[in-house]
Design a protein around this motif. Structure first.
Motif, PDB file in Angstrom:
ATOM      1  N   ALA A 138       0.806  -1.221   0.000  1.00  0.00           N
ATOM      2  CA  ALA A 138       0.000   0.000   0.000  1.00  0.00           C
ATOM      3  C   ALA A 138       0.848   1.285   0.000  1.00  0.00           C
ATOM      4  O   ALA A 138       0.576   2.203  -0.772  1.00  0.00           O
ATOM      5  N   ASN A 139       1.864   1.352   0.865  1.00  0.00           N
ATOM      6  CA  ASN A 139       2.632   2.603   0.968  1.00  0.00           C
ATOM      7  C   ASN A 139       3.311   2.928  -0.366  1.00  0.00           C
ATOM      8  O   ASN A 139       3.271   4.060  -0.838  1.00  0.00           O
ATOM      9  N   THR A 140       3.951   1.903  -0.937  1.00  0.00           N
ATOM     10  CA  THR A 140       4.699   2.157  -2.175  1.00  0.00           C
ATOM     11  C   THR A 140       3.758   2.349  -3.353  1.00  0.00           C
ATOM     12  O   THR A 140       4.037   3.150  -4.259  1.00  0.00           O
ATOM     13  N   ASN A 141       2.604   1.676  -3.360  1.00  0.00           N
ATOM     14  CA  ASN A 141       1.619   1.933  -4.414  1.00  0.00           C
ATOM     15  C   ASN A 141       1.131   3.381  -4.350  1.00  0.00           C
ATOM     16  O   ASN A 141       0.962   4.035  -5.383  1.00  0.00           O
ATOM     17  N   ALA A 142       0.921   3.894  -3.136  1.00  0.00           N
ATOM     18  CA  ALA A 142       0.504   5.296  -2.984  1.00  0.00           C
ATOM     19  C   ALA A 142       1.613   6.234  -3.449  1.00  0.00           C
ATOM     20  O   ALA A 142       1.361   7.261  -4.086  1.00  0.00           O
ATOM     21  N   PHE A 143       2.853   5.856  -3.138  1.00  0.00           N
ATOM     22  CA  PHE A 143       4.023   6.645  -3.570  1.00  0.00           C
ATOM     23  C   PHE A 143       4.051   6.740  -5.104  1.00  0.00           C
ATOM     24  O   PHE A 143       4.252   7.819  -5.675  1.00  0.00           O
ATOM     25  N   ILE A 144       3.804   5.602  -5.774  1.00  0.00           N
ATOM     26  CA  ILE A 144       3.816   5.587  -7.246  1.00  0.00           C
ATOM     27  C   ILE A 144       2.677   6.462  -7.785  1.00  0.00           C
ATOM     28  O   ILE A 144       2.880   7.308  -8.659  1.00  0.00           O
ATOM     29  N   ALA A 145       1.461   6.271  -7.245  1.00  0.00           N
ATOM     30  CA  ALA A 145       0.317   7.049  -7.735  1.00  0.00           C
ATOM     31  C   ALA A 145       0.573   8.543  -7.551  1.00  0.00           C
ATOM     32  O   ALA A 145       0.348   9.344  -8.471  1.00  0.00           O
ATOM     33  N   ALA A 146       1.061   8.942  -6.371  1.00  0.00           N
ATOM     34  CA  ALA A 146       1.316  10.370  -6.099  1.00  0.00           C
ATOM     35  C   ALA A 146       2.343  10.935  -7.080  1.00  0.00           C
ATOM     36  O   ALA A 146       2.216  12.066  -7.556  1.00  0.00           O
ATOM     37  N   ASN A 147       3.355  10.110  -7.407  1.00  0.00           N
ATOM     38  CA  ASN A 147       4.387  10.573  -8.329  1.00  0.00           C
ATOM     39  C   ASN A 147       3.883  10.766  -9.746  1.00  0.00           C
ATOM     40  O   ASN A 147       4.518  11.461 -10.543  1.00  0.00           O
ATOM     41  N   HIS A 148       2.769  10.119 -10.076  1.00  0.00           N
ATOM     42  CA  HIS A 148       2.207  10.278 -11.420  1.00  0.00           C
ATOM     43  C   HIS A 148       1.034  11.251 -11.430  1.00  0.00           C
ATOM     44  O   HIS A 148       0.281  11.296 -12.409  1.00  0.00           O
ATOM     45  N   ALA A 149       0.890  11.996 -10.349  1.00  0.00           N
ATOM     46  CA  ALA A 149      -0.175  13.003 -10.283  1.00  0.00           C
ATOM     47  C   ALA A 149       0.439  14.330  -9.829  1.00  0.00           C
ATOM     48  O   ALA A 149       0.125  14.840  -8.748  1.00  0.00           O
ATOM     49  N   PRO A 150       1.318  14.907 -10.655  1.00  0.00           N
ATOM     50  CA  PRO A 150       2.061  16.103 -10.219  1.00  0.00           C
ATOM     51  C   PRO A 150       1.184  17.322  -9.943  1.00  0.00           C
ATOM     52  O   PRO A 150       1.602  18.222  -9.217  1.00  0.00           O
ATOM     53  N   ASP A 151      -0.036  17.343 -10.512  1.00  0.00           N
ATOM     54  CA  ASP A 151      -0.891  18.526 -10.316  1.00  0.00           C
ATOM     55  C   ASP A 151      -1.767  18.414  -9.064  1.00  0.00           C
ATOM     56  O   ASP A 151      -2.509  19.337  -8.729  1.00  0.00           O
ATOM     57  N   VAL A 152      -1.737  17.238  -8.419  1.00  0.00           N
ATOM     58  CA  VAL A 152      -2.559  17.042  -7.216  1.00  0.00           C
ATOM     59  C   VAL A 152      -1.632  17.206  -6.004  1.00  0.00           C
ATOM     60  O   VAL A 152      -0.570  16.588  -5.960  1.00  0.00           O
ATOM     61  N   PRO A 153      -2.008  18.043  -5.026  1.00  0.00           N
ATOM     62  CA  PRO A 153      -1.131  18.199  -3.845  1.00  0.00           C
ATOM     63  C   PRO A 153      -0.822  16.830  -3.224  1.00  0.00           C
ATOM     64  O   PRO A 153      -1.716  15.991  -3.103  1.00  0.00           O
ATOM     65  N   SER A 154       0.434  16.627  -2.839  1.00  0.00           N
ATOM     66  CA  SER A 154       0.822  15.277  -2.405  1.00  0.00           C
ATOM     67  C   SER A 154       0.148  14.863  -1.092  1.00  0.00           C
ATOM     68  O   SER A 154       0.048  13.669  -0.791  1.00  0.00           O
ATOM     69  N   ASP A 155      -0.364  15.863  -0.325  1.00  0.00           N
ATOM     70  CA  ASP A 155      -1.037  15.459   0.921  1.00  0.00           C
ATOM     71  C   ASP A 155      -2.428  14.879   0.667  1.00  0.00           C
ATOM     72  O   ASP A 155      -3.123  14.499   1.604  1.00  0.00           O
ATOM     73  N   ARG A 156      -2.826  14.761  -0.600  1.00  0.00           N
ATOM     74  CA  ARG A 156      -4.108  14.102  -0.919  1.00  0.00           C
ATOM     75  C   ARG A 156      -3.925  12.606  -1.140  1.00  0.00           C
ATOM     76  O   ARG A 156      -4.896  11.900  -1.372  1.00  0.00           O
ATOM     77  N   PHE A 157      -2.670  12.142  -1.138  1.00  0.00           N
ATOM     78  CA  PHE A 157      -2.412  10.709  -1.340  1.00  0.00           C
ATOM     79  C   PHE A 157      -2.032  10.068  -0.005  1.00  0.00           C
ATOM     80  O   PHE A 157      -1.073  10.497   0.644  1.00  0.00           O
ATOM     81  N   THR A 158      -2.776   9.056   0.389  1.00  0.00           N
ATOM     82  CA  THR A 158      -2.489   8.368   1.647  1.00  0.00           C
ATOM     83  C   THR A 158      -2.565   6.852   1.426  1.00  0.00           C
ATOM     84  O   THR A 158      -3.130   6.389   0.430  1.00  0.00           O
ATOM     85  N   ALA A 159      -2.017   6.102   2.372  1.00  0.00           N
ATOM     86  CA  ALA A 159      -2.150   4.641   2.342  1.00  0.00           C
ATOM     87  C   ALA A 159      -2.714   4.188   3.689  1.00  0.00           C
ATOM     88  O   ALA A 159      -2.573   4.886   4.704  1.00  0.00           O
ATOM     89  N   LEU A 160      -3.352   3.024   3.659  1.00  0.00           N
ATOM     90  CA  LEU A 160      -4.067   2.554   4.853  1.00  0.00           C
ATOM     91  C   LEU A 160      -3.127   1.943   5.885  1.00  0.00           C
ATOM     92  O   LEU A 160      -2.528   0.894   5.648  1.00  0.00           O
ATOM     93  N   MET A 161      -3.004   2.609   7.053  1.00  0.00           N
ATOM     94  CA  MET A 161      -2.375   1.961   8.202  1.00  0.00           C
ATOM     95  C   MET A 161      -3.309   2.034   9.404  1.00  0.00           C
ATOM     96  O   MET A 161      -2.919   1.727  10.524  1.00  0.00           O
ATOM     97  N   ARG A 162      -4.542   2.436   9.149  1.00  0.00           N
ATOM     98  CA  ARG A 162      -5.526   2.506  10.231  1.00  0.00           C
ATOM     99  C   ARG A 162      -5.887   1.102  10.732  1.00  0.00           C
ATOM    100  O   ARG A 162      -6.245   0.931  11.891  1.00  0.00           O
ATOM    101  N   LEU A 163      -5.777   0.108   9.857  1.00  0.00           N
ATOM    102  CA  LEU A 163      -6.054  -1.254  10.320  1.00  0.00           C
ATOM    103  C   LEU A 163      -5.010  -1.673  11.359  1.00  0.00           C
ATOM    104  O   LEU A 163      -5.340  -2.241  12.403  1.00  0.00           O
ATOM    105  N   ASP A 164      -3.744  -1.371  11.092  1.00  0.00           N
ATOM    106  CA  ASP A 164      -2.683  -1.677  12.061  1.00  0.00           C
ATOM    107  C   ASP A 164      -2.949  -0.913  13.366  1.00  0.00           C
ATOM    108  O   ASP A 164      -2.792  -1.460  14.461  1.00  0.00           O
ATOM    109  N   HIS A 165      -3.336   0.354  13.212  1.00  0.00           N
ATOM    110  CA  HIS A 165      -3.644   1.203  14.378  1.00  0.00           C
ATOM    111  C   HIS A 165      -4.797   0.598  15.186  1.00  0.00           C
ATOM    112  O   HIS A 165      -4.713   0.466  16.413  1.00  0.00           O
TER     113      HIS A 165
END
Ligand code: NAI
Length: 335
Positions: A138-165
């Motif tokens: 999840a973390n690295t998939n979000a990293f890839i998606a964020a990197n291919h969306a340069p016009d979207v602020p990067s704080d709009r991309f997150t990955a799920l760690m709430r399950l661990d929490h």
């Protein structure tokens, strides 16, 4: 008397719509658990062509539930169509690790998926888009998606760690014989993987610090491995991976983001894997589990916590794994 005006529908895109997490998640979104029961929802279900038929069946069931907030459901295998005008996106669909598959094969397959989806979000999503990546890694998939969306602020991309929490809160609630709602100050640092660091340093019960009451041996030998390894434990017992609990955590994550929260005292934060701005020595750009709260619908890292050498060592170990995944993705030409 004039009719009350109805809000315009929120467009919510869910990928992997024929899968087991989506089968729980979609019904909770349609029930209004994230945006509120009165906010109209337009659901877009994205699947690969071979699973579109199953997703159509899920769409039929969503209609049959007659949710008051559900304005429409559509199914597509076209990412551009799925993300057009999207206000929220749950990227659940991913390629599972098959027999004999190397890590590089998995990263290549998923990298291609999340590159395409990042590009489609960049091209057509609404200005207020919020993205939650659930599909692993999840973390690295979000990293890839964020990197291919340069016009979207990067704080709009997150990955799920709430399950661990949430898993950590549940274990601690049992240990301390308190309801999970009494607990604050929990954070799970790092990667959604075995290297994660569920950290009880700032733990409170009803606002009072309690971490000194917890036995260090129990934390190191039982609690941390139990939380980090819980996904594997579920597979062993249930015969398939966590689905309803993952969907529930995804609802918690997006609800708190949209509605603001969690509310309470100074220790009221939760865990979100978000793009690092360099806080806590985490290299910028990595999508890493951190203590986060949502203020006015915007995610903010709680950035002033003191870190001991023991915590530093644990955080660095998980961050090192994220760095190696980033290097692998770069060497595969996925950035
Ligand atoms: P599943 O195998 O039941 O469903 C995945 C669905 O994604 C399938 O229907 C598949 O056709 C679809 N899919 C594959 N590629 C796609 C693409 N390019 N576009 C749209 N859909 C696509 O899997 P399940 O149980 O629903 O889990 C989904 C993912 O969530 C997995 O990667 C799993 O490892 C991950 N997961 C993450 C958790 C977390 O805490 N971050 C917790 C539990 C699972």
């Amino acid at each position: 008397m004039s009719e009350p005006t109805r809000e315009t529908a929120h467009v919510v895109t869910v990928t992997g719509a024929a899968g087991q997490i989506a089968y729980s998640l979609l019904f909770r979104i349609a029930a209004g658990e994230i945006f509120g029961p009165r906010v109209p929802i337009e659901l877009r279900l994205l699947e690969i062509p071979s699973a579109v038929g199953v997703a159509e069946g899920v769409a039929m069931e969503l209609e049959d539930a007659a949710f008051p907030a559900l304005e429409s459901v559509s199914v597509t295998s076209d990412a551009t169509e799925a993300f057009d005008g999207a206000n929220a996106a749950f990227l659940v669909g991913a390629k599972p690790r098959g027999a004999g598959m190397e890590r590089a094969d998995l990263l290549t397959a998923n990298g291609a998926i999340f590159r395409t989806q990042g590009q489609a979000i960049n091209a057509g999503a609404a200005d207020d888009i919020r993205v939650l990546v659930v599909g692993n890694p999840a973390n690295t998939n979000a990293f890839i998606a964020a990197n291919h969306a340069p016009d979207v602020p990067s704080d709009r991309f997150t990955a799920l760690m709430r399950l661990d929490h949430n898993r950590a809160l549940s274990q601690l609630g049992h240990k301390l014989s308190v309801p999970t709602t009494a607990l604050g100050g929990m954070v799970v640092w790092g990667n959604h993987s075995l290297s994660q660091f569920p950290d009880t340093t700032y733990l409170t019960v009803d606002g009072k610090p309690v971490s000194g009451d917890l036995d260090t041996r129990w934390i190191e030998d039982d609690f941390i491995p139990r939380v980090a390894g819980r996904g594997g434990e579920i597979i062993k017992v249930r015969g398939s991976s966590s689905a309803a609990s993952a969907a529930s955590a995804a609802v918690d994550h997006m609800r708190d983001w949209v509605q603001g929260g969690p509310e309470g005292n100074d220790e009221s934060w939760t865990t979100v894997a978000m793009v690092s701005r360099g806080d806590y020595g985490i290299p910028e750009g990595l999508v890493c589990g951190q203590p986060v709260r949502s203020v006015g619908g915007k995610l903010e890292v709680v950035s002033d916590l003191e870190i001991s050498p023991w915590q530093r060592h644990r955080i660095d170990a998980s961050v090192a794994e994220l760095i190696s995944e980033r290097e692998a993705v770069a060497s595969l030409g996925l950035l």
